[in-house]
Design a protein around this motif. Structure first.
Motif, PDB file in Angstrom:
ATOM      1  N   ALA A 464      -6.398 -10.913  -4.567  1.00 12.73           N
ATOM      2  CA  ALA A 464      -7.387 -11.196  -5.624  1.00 12.73           C
ATOM      3  C   ALA A 464      -8.767 -10.631  -5.298  1.00 12.73           C
ATOM      4  O   ALA A 464      -9.471 -10.139  -6.187  1.00 12.73           O
ATOM      5  N   GLY A 465      -9.159 -10.679  -4.021  1.00 12.75           N
ATOM      6  CA  GLY A 465     -10.511 -10.243  -3.660  1.00 12.75           C
ATOM      7  C   GLY A 465     -10.638  -8.759  -3.363  1.00 12.75           C
ATOM      8  O   GLY A 465     -11.751  -8.217  -3.338  1.00 12.75           O
ATOM      9  N   THR A 466      -9.518  -8.093  -3.137  1.00 16.17           N
ATOM     10  CA  THR A 466      -9.570  -6.712  -2.641  1.00 16.17           C
ATOM     11  C   THR A 466      -9.067  -5.676  -3.650  1.00 16.17           C
ATOM     12  O   THR A 466      -9.205  -4.479  -3.419  1.00 16.17           O
ATOM     13  N   ALA A 467      -8.483  -6.141  -4.743  1.00 17.34           N
ATOM     14  CA  ALA A 467      -7.836  -5.213  -5.679  1.00 17.34           C
ATOM     15  C   ALA A 467      -8.814  -4.460  -6.570  1.00 17.34           C
ATOM     16  O   ALA A 467      -8.557  -3.323  -6.964  1.00 17.34           O
ATOM     17  N   PHE A 468      -9.928  -5.097  -6.870  1.00 11.62           N
ATOM     18  CA  PHE A 468     -10.856  -4.514  -7.844  1.00 11.62           C
ATOM     19  C   PHE A 468     -12.276  -4.845  -7.414  1.00 11.62           C
ATOM     20  O   PHE A 468     -12.635  -6.014  -7.322  1.00 11.62           O
ATOM     21  N   LEU A 469     -13.074  -3.825  -7.129  1.00 11.79           N
ATOM     22  CA  LEU A 469     -14.390  -4.058  -6.530  1.00 11.79           C
ATOM     23  C   LEU A 469     -15.528  -3.581  -7.421  1.00 11.79           C
ATOM     24  O   LEU A 469     -15.398  -2.569  -8.101  1.00 11.79           O
ATOM     25  N   ASP A 470     -16.644  -4.312  -7.363  1.00 11.01           N
ATOM     26  CA  ASP A 470     -17.789  -3.816  -8.134  1.00 11.01           C
ATOM     27  C   ASP A 470     -18.733  -2.986  -7.268  1.00 11.01           C
ATOM     28  O   ASP A 470     -19.660  -2.358  -7.779  1.00 11.01           O
ATOM     29  N   LYS A 471     -18.491  -2.982  -5.945  1.00 11.10           N
ATOM     30  CA  LYS A 471     -19.258  -2.112  -5.043  1.00 11.10           C
ATOM     31  C   LYS A 471     -18.273  -1.299  -4.204  1.00 11.10           C
ATOM     32  O   LYS A 471     -17.203  -1.804  -3.864  1.00 11.10           O
ATOM     33  N   PRO A 472     -18.596  -0.046  -3.851  1.00 11.93           N
ATOM     34  CA  PRO A 472     -17.652   0.772  -3.086  1.00 11.93           C
ATOM     35  C   PRO A 472     -17.281   0.146  -1.736  1.00 11.93           C
ATOM     36  O   PRO A 472     -18.133  -0.432  -1.065  1.00 11.93           O
ATOM     37  N   ASN A 473     -16.016   0.255  -1.354  1.00 11.73           N
ATOM     38  CA  ASN A 473     -15.572  -0.222  -0.041  1.00 11.73           C
ATOM     39  C   ASN A 473     -15.818   0.861   1.013  1.00 11.73           C
ATOM     40  O   ASN A 473     -16.457   1.881   0.720  1.00 11.73           O
ATOM     41  N   SER A 474     -15.300   0.659   2.214  1.00 12.16           N
ATOM     42  CA  SER A 474     -15.592   1.596   3.303  1.00 12.16           C
ATOM     43  C   SER A 474     -15.062   2.999   3.018  1.00 12.16           C
ATOM     44  O   SER A 474     -15.524   3.978   3.576  1.00 12.16           O
ATOM     45  N   GLU A 475     -14.110   3.094   2.112  1.00 11.29           N
ATOM     46  CA  GLU A 475     -13.572   4.410   1.753  1.00 11.29           C
ATOM     47  C   GLU A 475     -14.375   5.023   0.596  1.00 11.29           C
ATOM     48  O   GLU A 475     -14.111   6.160   0.198  1.00 11.29           O
ATOM     49  N   GLY A 476     -15.315   4.241   0.066  1.00  8.45           N
ATOM     50  CA  GLY A 476     -16.141   4.741  -1.033  1.00  8.45           C
ATOM     51  C   GLY A 476     -15.524   4.511  -2.401  1.00  8.45           C
ATOM     52  O   GLY A 476     -15.936   5.109  -3.385  1.00  8.45           O
ATOM     53  N   ILE A 477     -14.530   3.611  -2.464  1.00  4.93           N
ATOM     54  CA  ILE A 477     -13.822   3.380  -3.722  1.00  4.93           C
ATOM     55  C   ILE A 477     -14.293   2.085  -4.369  1.00  4.93           C
ATOM     56  O   ILE A 477     -14.338   1.040  -3.722  1.00  4.93           O
ATOM     57  N   LYS A 478     -14.637   2.156  -5.665  1.00  2.00           N
ATOM     58  CA  LYS A 478     -14.884   0.912  -6.384  1.00  2.00           C
ATOM     59  C   LYS A 478     -13.937   0.809  -7.581  1.00  2.00           C
ATOM     60  O   LYS A 478     -13.128   1.682  -7.808  1.00  2.00           O
ATOM     61  N   ASN A 479     -14.034  -0.311  -8.292  1.00  2.00           N
ATOM     62  CA  ASN A 479     -13.040  -0.657  -9.312  1.00  2.00           C
ATOM     63  C   ASN A 479     -11.662  -0.734  -8.633  1.00  2.00           C
ATOM     64  O   ASN A 479     -11.572  -1.241  -7.532  1.00  2.00           O
ATOM     65  N   ALA A 480     -10.600  -0.202  -9.267  1.00  2.00           N
ATOM     66  CA  ALA A 480      -9.274  -0.377  -8.664  1.00  2.00           C
ATOM     67  C   ALA A 480      -9.188   0.306  -7.298  1.00  2.00           C
ATOM     68  O   ALA A 480      -9.563   1.463  -7.163  1.00  2.00           O
ATOM     69  N   THR A 481      -8.695  -0.430  -6.296  1.00  2.00           N
ATOM     70  CA  THR A 481      -8.578   0.147  -4.947  1.00  2.00           C
ATOM     71  C   THR A 481      -7.156   0.593  -4.627  1.00  2.00           C
ATOM     72  O   THR A 481      -6.949   1.471  -3.802  1.00  2.00           O
ATOM     73  N   GLY A 482      -6.171  -0.049  -5.247  1.00  2.00           N
ATOM     74  CA  GLY A 482      -4.780   0.244  -4.886  1.00  2.00           C
ATOM     75  C   GLY A 482      -4.401  -0.438  -3.575  1.00  2.00           C
ATOM     76  O   GLY A 482      -3.471  -0.015  -2.884  1.00  2.00           O
ATOM     77  N   VAL A 483      -5.088  -1.523  -3.250  1.00  3.45           N
ATOM     78  CA  VAL A 483      -4.839  -2.219  -1.986  1.00  3.45           C
ATOM     79  C   VAL A 483      -3.375  -2.688  -1.909  1.00  3.45           C
ATOM     80  O   VAL A 483      -2.765  -3.024  -2.921  1.00  3.45           O
ATOM     81  N   GLY A 484      -2.837  -2.634  -0.704  1.00  4.72           N
ATOM     82  CA  GLY A 484      -1.457  -3.088  -0.478  1.00  4.72           C
ATOM     83  C   GLY A 484      -0.459  -1.950  -0.405  1.00  4.72           C
ATOM     84  O   GLY A 484       0.528  -2.037   0.329  1.00  4.72           O
ATOM     85  N   ILE A 485      -0.732  -0.870  -1.143  1.00  4.09           N
ATOM     86  CA  ILE A 485       0.219   0.237  -1.206  1.00  4.09           C
ATOM     87  C   ILE A 485       0.416   0.877   0.170  1.00  4.09           C
ATOM     88  O   ILE A 485       1.543   1.099   0.622  1.00  4.09           O
ATOM     89  N   ARG A 486      -0.689   1.138   0.840  1.00  3.15           N
ATOM     90  CA  ARG A 486      -0.608   1.754   2.178  1.00  3.15           C
ATOM     91  C   ARG A 486       0.240   0.901   3.114  1.00  3.15           C
ATOM     92  O   ARG A 486       1.092   1.416   3.842  1.00  3.15           O
ATOM     93  N   SER A 487      -0.001  -0.398   3.082  1.00 10.29           N
ATOM     94  CA  SER A 487       0.723  -1.303   3.986  1.00 10.29           C
ATOM     95  C   SER A 487       2.192  -1.400   3.609  1.00 10.29           C
ATOM     96  O   SER A 487       3.064  -1.388   4.482  1.00 10.29           O
ATOM     97  N   LEU A 488       2.469  -1.512   2.308  1.00  9.45           N
ATOM     98  CA  LEU A 488       3.863  -1.639   1.868  1.00  9.45           C
ATOM     99  C   LEU A 488       4.660  -0.393   2.249  1.00  9.45           C
ATOM    100  O   LEU A 488       5.777  -0.494   2.769  1.00  9.45           O
ATOM    101  N   ILE A 489       4.084   0.785   2.016  1.00  9.27           N
ATOM    102  CA  ILE A 489       4.790   2.024   2.362  1.00  9.27           C
ATOM    103  C   ILE A 489       5.093   2.050   3.855  1.00  9.27           C
ATOM    104  O   ILE A 489       6.216   2.306   4.278  1.00  9.27           O
ATOM    105  N   LYS A 490       4.078   1.742   4.647  1.00  8.77           N
ATOM    106  CA  LYS A 490       4.239   1.778   6.102  1.00  8.77           C
ATOM    107  C   LYS A 490       5.276   0.741   6.561  1.00  8.77           C
ATOM    108  O   LYS A 490       6.124   1.019   7.401  1.00  8.77           O
ATOM    109  N   TYR A 491       5.194  -0.448   5.989  1.00  7.04           N
ATOM    110  CA  TYR A 491       6.088  -1.537   6.399  1.00  7.04           C
ATOM    111  C   TYR A 491       7.533  -1.218   6.027  1.00  7.04           C
ATOM    112  O   TYR A 491       8.458  -1.528   6.772  1.00  7.04           O
ATOM    113  N   ILE A 492       7.721  -0.597   4.894  1.00  2.20           N
ATOM    114  CA  ILE A 492       9.083  -0.292   4.443  1.00  2.20           C
ATOM    115  C   ILE A 492       9.663   0.927   5.160  1.00  2.20           C
ATOM    116  O   ILE A 492      10.850   0.961   5.474  1.00  2.20           O
TER     117      ILE A 492
END
Ligand code: BES
Ligand code: MG
Ligand code: ZN
Length: 494
Positions: A464-492
């Protein structure tokens, strides 16, 4: 932007920009930066470091004006060597790529393989992070903008002369591109206006883009499948709910392969239902299908990386709206498992849809189930935008997921699942209520979900807190981040 590795010296690649780096405090650069320094008459050591006092602080980028042969040199600060890591390789590359994109005449960039030199990080993972940073870090959603962001850079090349490192870099770039391109696809989906993105169009998108066999069930079929809890949430909407089932099966089937189900919360808009959200909370609720977007993107990545695992991705897609046909506080619903739910608050809808989706997942006889959901505002309060929450019924798998996610560059923090958090869910007339208030809300939601899993190892990711941001994160991304995808791909795929 195309990214590739070339087995050449950084000086022998014809590019408009050369990217080198410097750890904090280094006065005389070594490695590839040293080679570039010597080739350009010590401009880095004598001018940038000595005269300009560039210290190599993490994230600082020194921009040398055009030098003799028309090339521009960027010196990227890596910070303290002991603090350097893969996420920093990614985030720094993102920053560099964005900077290069803003240079009008720059089409081709050549970069050092950050991290694989004296820092001693794995060359494959570093290259993956560079590819991810370049492609995912320059993402922009400008479909509806008349003036689009500048994307001047066409090619981003990693120069690596060492044969072993070059081979690893090539592999890393391939993986990084799969991750980043699918990440960007998910971001487009999440950023899309809910005017156009509703259950039917989400399901169509999955059919066209998941890269795997995808079945979509309509309302009549969902009813036959006994998913009354899911249906209840969607019944106030003008849009019909859809249940989406995507399956990836590896070609070469060995005797026993791991089977995983991933379940994404797919509320295409969460108005709160009759327990209507206030304006400020409703504003970003087109993002309430970020879990769904994550599992669709993960499936596409899986279809490209082809691991020897069977993966099922499930989305119970609907819209949570107030209307004359909407489900109501006080309603009692018989869920797919037979467990009855008293609706205490129509805005705690995600868990109600997930109850049936998890029950469906368990019928697939998988070895583990992972759900990913923008589930609770309480998780935003607890962890902010800095980390996602994780819970589950299997401690070993929770720690394994947290570790894997960290390597993929994402943070998950375990929230407790003490039984007492479930006390607030006790109902006078049904087996459970869907919520019992705001206190300990993330854990209570976790407890609620756990009651719909009988025996399968299960992980629950609250984004809930990481999916959509109103300020850029450390990667410089705001609004939709796509969080979880990197971890799911790696985990699978691990
Ligand atoms: N989709 C929201 C959770 C959410 C909040 C996601 C903020 C992203 C940012 C969820 O459906 C919701 O409304 N949860 C309620 C539950 C409450 C009524 C128990 C909440 O957290 O306020
Ligand atoms: Mg809600
Ligand atoms: Zn919601």
């Amino acid at each position: 932007m195309k990214v590739k590795a070339e087995k050449k010296s950084i000086l022998d690649i014809d590019a408009d920009v050369i990217v080198v780096n410097l750890f904090e405090g280094v006065k005389i650069p070594g490695g590839v930066t040293g080679i570039v320094d010597k080739a350009y008459k010590k401009v880095i050591s004598d001018f940038v470091i000595k005269k300009e006092k560039f210290e190599g602080k993490y994230g600082d980028i020194y921009e040398l004006p055009i030098v003799s042969n028309g090339k521009k040199i960027l010196i990227a600060g890596l910070g303290k060597q002991s603090d350097f890591n893969y996420t920093k390789v990614r985030d720094l590359t993102a920053k560099i790529a964005r900077l290069c994109n803003s240079f009008k005449t720059v089409k081709k960039v050549v970069s050092i393989l950050h991290g694989a030199g004296i820092a001693g990080l794995d060359a494959e993972l570093c290259a993956q992070m560079i590819a991810e940073g370049a492609v995912s870090g320059t993402y922009s959603f400008d479909k509806y903008k008349s003036v689009k962001k500048e994307h001047n850079v066409k090619e981003f090349i990693i120069a690596e002369i060492d044969n072993e490192k070059f081979k690893k870099a090539k592999k890393g770039v391939e993986k990084g591109l799969v991750v980043a391109e699918n990440l960007n696809m998910a971001r487009d989906l999440i950023n899309e206006s809910s005017q156009y993105l509703y259950p039917e169009t989400l399901a169509d998108f999955a059919v066209k883009n998941s890269g795997v066999k995808t079945t979509v069930y309509n309302k009549t079929q969902i009813k036959k499948m006994g998913m009354n809890a899911f249906l209840a949430v969607g019944q106030g909407s003008a849009h019909e709910p859809k249940f989406i089932h995507m399956v990836y099966k590896p070609e070469k089937t060995s005797k026993k392969i791991r089977k995983i189900a991933i379940v994404g919360k797919g509320i295409t808009f969460d108005a709160g239902g009759l327990d209507l959200k206030p304006a400020a909370s409703m504003l970003t609720m087109k993002d309430d299908m970020s879990g769904a977007a994550a599992v669709i993107a993960t499936m596409r990545a899986i279809s490209q990386l082809k691991p020897n695992v069977e993966v099922h991705a499930l989305v119970a897609a609907c819209e949570n709206m107030p209307s004359g046909s909407a489900y109501k506080p006080g309603d009692v619903i018989v869920s797919k498992t037979g467990r009855t739910i008293e609706i205490d608050n129509t805005d705690a809808e995600g868990r109600v849809t997930l109850a049936d989706a998890l029950a469906y997942a368990e019928e697939l006889n998988v070895d583990e189930i992972i759900d990913i959901a923008t589930l609770t505002g309480a998780c935003v309060v607890a962890l902010g935008t800095v980390a996602s929450g994780i819970m589950g019924n299997n401690e070993a798998k929770i720690s394994e997921f947290i570790k894997t996610a960290a390597v993929a560059g994402e943070r998950f923090w375990q929230m407790p699942m003490y039984e007492e958090y479930g006390d607030t869910l006790k109902s006078d007339i049904a087996d459970t209520k869907n919520t019992g208030g705001r206190m300990g809300g993330t854990s209570a939601a976790g407890i609620f979900l756990s009651k719909f899993i009988k025996k399968t190892p299960w992980l629950h990711l609250d984004i809930a807190g990481t999916a959509f941001l109103d300020k850029p994160n450390s990667e410089g991304i705001k609004n939709a981040t796509g969080v979880g995808i990197r971890s799911l791909i790696k985990y699978i795929t691990k």
